[in-house]
Design an enzyme around this catalytic site. Sequence first.
Site, PDB file in Angstrom:
ATOM      1  N   THR A 179      53.341  46.945  43.739  1.00 18.05           N
ATOM      2  CA  THR A 179      52.998  46.490  42.393  1.00 18.05           C
ATOM      3  C   THR A 179      54.143  45.595  41.950  1.00 18.05           C
ATOM      4  O   THR A 179      55.243  45.725  42.470  1.00 18.05           O
ATOM      5  CB  THR A 179      52.910  47.702  41.428  1.00 18.05           C
ATOM      6  OG1 THR A 179      52.032  48.666  41.966  1.00 18.05           O
ATOM      7  CG2 THR A 179      52.420  47.291  40.058  1.00 18.05           C
ATOM      8  N   ARG A 207      37.996  50.383  43.332  1.00 20.52           N
ATOM      9  CA  ARG A 207      39.012  51.293  42.800  1.00 20.52           C
ATOM     10  C   ARG A 207      39.917  50.565  41.812  1.00 20.52           C
ATOM     11  O   ARG A 207      40.433  49.488  42.092  1.00 20.52           O
ATOM     12  CB  ARG A 207      39.865  51.847  43.952  1.00 20.52           C
ATOM     13  CG  ARG A 207      40.991  52.788  43.502  1.00 20.52           C
ATOM     14  CD  ARG A 207      42.329  52.077  43.426  1.00 20.52           C
ATOM     15  NE  ARG A 207      43.447  53.015  43.233  1.00 20.52           N
ATOM     16  CZ  ARG A 207      44.714  52.651  43.119  1.00 20.52           C
ATOM     17  NH1 ARG A 207      45.056  51.380  43.189  1.00 20.52           N
ATOM     18  NH2 ARG A 207      45.657  53.554  42.934  1.00 20.52           N
ATOM     19  N   VAL A 208      40.102  51.163  40.655  1.00 13.71           N
ATOM     20  CA  VAL A 208      41.015  50.636  39.653  1.00 13.71           C
ATOM     21  C   VAL A 208      42.159  51.632  39.503  1.00 13.71           C
ATOM     22  O   VAL A 208      41.921  52.820  39.285  1.00 13.71           O
ATOM     23  CB  VAL A 208      40.301  50.432  38.298  1.00 13.71           C
ATOM     24  CG1 VAL A 208      41.267  49.866  37.256  1.00 13.71           C
ATOM     25  CG2 VAL A 208      39.090  49.511  38.463  1.00 13.71           C
ATOM     26  N   GLY A 209      43.374  51.155  39.644  1.00 12.36           N
ATOM     27  CA  GLY A 209      44.537  52.023  39.519  1.00 12.36           C
ATOM     28  C   GLY A 209      45.077  52.028  38.100  1.00 12.36           C
ATOM     29  O   GLY A 209      44.365  51.688  37.146  1.00 12.36           O
ATOM     30  N   ASP A 210      46.335  52.417  37.965  1.00 11.18           N
ATOM     31  CA  ASP A 210      46.919  52.530  36.630  1.00 11.18           C
ATOM     32  C   ASP A 210      47.386  51.195  36.063  1.00 11.18           C
ATOM     33  O   ASP A 210      47.487  51.034  34.843  1.00 11.18           O
ATOM     34  CB  ASP A 210      48.102  53.509  36.658  1.00 11.18           C
ATOM     35  CG  ASP A 210      49.233  53.007  37.556  1.00 11.18           C
ATOM     36  OD1 ASP A 210      48.940  52.530  38.676  1.00 11.18           O
ATOM     37  OD2 ASP A 210      50.402  53.092  37.147  1.00 11.18           O
ATOM     38  N   GLY A 231      53.522  53.029  41.365  1.00  8.12           N
ATOM     39  CA  GLY A 231      53.489  54.274  42.124  1.00  8.12           C
ATOM     40  C   GLY A 231      52.071  54.610  42.489  1.00  8.12           C
ATOM     41  O   GLY A 231      51.184  53.751  42.438  1.00  8.12           O
ATOM     42  N   GLY A 233      48.923  55.346  41.703  1.00  6.26           N
ATOM     43  CA  GLY A 233      48.317  55.104  40.399  1.00  6.26           C
ATOM     44  C   GLY A 233      47.497  56.243  39.829  1.00  6.26           C
ATOM     45  O   GLY A 233      47.496  56.473  38.613  1.00  6.26           O
TER      46      GLY A 233
END
Lengths: 320, 320
Positions: A179, A207-210, A231, A233
């Site tokens: 990231t 997929r969507v992370g943080d 990290g 997510g």
Amino acid sequence: MPPAIRPVLAIHGGAGTVPRETMTAEREDAFHAGLRQALRAGHAVLKDGGAALDAVTKAVMALEDDPLFNAGRGAVFTADGKIEMDAAVMDGRDRRAGAVAGICGPRHPVLAARAVMEQTDHVLLAGPGARRFCRQAGLEHRPLSWFRTEFRWRALQEELERRRLGLADDGDEARKHGTVGAVACDARGNLAAVTSTGGMTAKMPGRVGDSPLPGAGTWADDASCAVSATGHGEFFIRCAVGHEVASRIRWLKQTLDDAANAVVMEELAAIGGSGGLIAVDPGGHVTMPFNCAGMYRGFVAADGSLHTAIYREPFRLERV
Amino acid sequence: MPPAIRPVLAIHGGAGTVPRETMTAEREDAFHAGLRQALRAGHAVLKDGGAALDAVTKAVMALEDDPLFNAGRGAVFTADGKIEMDAAVMDGRDRRAGAVAGICGPRHPVLAARAVMEQTDHVLLAGPGARRFCRQAGLEHRPLSWFRTEFRWRALQEELERRRLGLADDGDEARKHGTVGAVACDARGNLAAVTSTGGMTAKMPGRVGDSPLPGAGTWADDASCAVSATGHGEFFIRCAVGHEVASRIRWLKQTLDDAANAVVMEELAAIGGSGGLIAVDPGGHVTMPFNCAGMYRGFVAADGSLHTAIYREPFRLERV
């Protein structure tokens, strides 16, 4: 850590570094050089009295262009060999935010996130609708070949092979945590945060992370702090990491450093969430905790000196 | 509000009600009946000693099947005449969460969110990847005709016409706020929350609101509370509404009621965010503040009595 003098800018290029034993001196130098270039780009805005929002944007644009980092050029691949990038921007002055998820096209996902913030009534656009908006918004686009790097393609093949063979996770954090992000406090004490990423290697499509979720991977509020996380997510979402750091400052009256450390070292660690974050507060304090082996990171102090580090080690210092 | 006796279940069918002056007695009765049916479905789980997670799931499944509410059957349309639904579920025991955004296919988006939580390593799936996962997960699917209602289609045409004519926003909250949700505290003191929605009428394709974002429209943590929000989602994201209620309880030691009221009446109102939320805490307290004209809402107390309301009015009570 720098003294509390603003303006200040901090950046990260991801927690989850190349394991130290496989890092070469040349590669290490290249990471430091990439971080310094991003710091310079952001600091050029701040030293001329520019806004934190513009400084973090410029810093992340530099990191997105650098194929060493998992964002923009050099983003990782999904399980089906595509690239799906996420980004968010948040302005601490009024907590306006913009974000995109699952895009591939704009050279700079951070500018796509800003366009959502500045040109729509929405905060988050995802998937085909987000990609269509990016084209209509007139953002500079690049073909897939521009984003694609042999290094990331090999990493996907290795991960798919690992899964085919049913081998246990090798614990390679670099595959999960890539990231980039930036946080800044400008001369007026205004804060801003940006996070941009290709996500996890071999992630499920969609997929969507943080990173693009305000409150999770990205948060900025002049009343408390600006945060950009990196990290694993899913764990960061379950801890609402960005907003949790801010809440501890606002309601528990913790310092920026104490709040960020508690979230990374205690709350995230308690549920197995590895990674780290960078944060600044309106006083110009900077903190950069991480609970894994390393985090590509750096900051530029008010005097323009550049500080960069990868592992738990002294910062390399480049004076102006 | 019910006494603090658990188990307890609370639901909402959206803040942003039909304006009172255009509401008929028949329609009002139908909303109350729909709310009661969802309360019964969820309470059937709780009274047999079931988990809060299952109770909120069952309650929301009933609301998704009811075309009166903007979730599942009866969801609103995007600007280009499609349906894109979002849902999230969160388990307060370990803050595991699952969510989907931009799906159309599964009869029950809440079950899609649960499948993400239970069958993948991810928290949020969006767009085509999410839809593909739903098919592979074996969820019951329905054709578009099943979700489509003439009422919502007309609402889209009216909104598009309003925009074509360049008319000012008519302030119709019903167009912006439709959502359903449930929160519960089971006999063991475990919490769970679900939110499910079609989003805003005539939203930009790909727009993701607060509902599927843990920390914003949905949050559950046994250490503090479970929250499901409904309102103008973009503002709810910028306030991290769900996590902010939890933070005020954890760090500021506010009661559930004080925390929820501060977020809805002060923090959201300060930036122009209209809507409301429902929340429960581990003691079985329930709160349901809203800062607009009405919120379809109800709760079932430990004795099984059903309480439902729409406007600022006494609850209708149905004894067991």
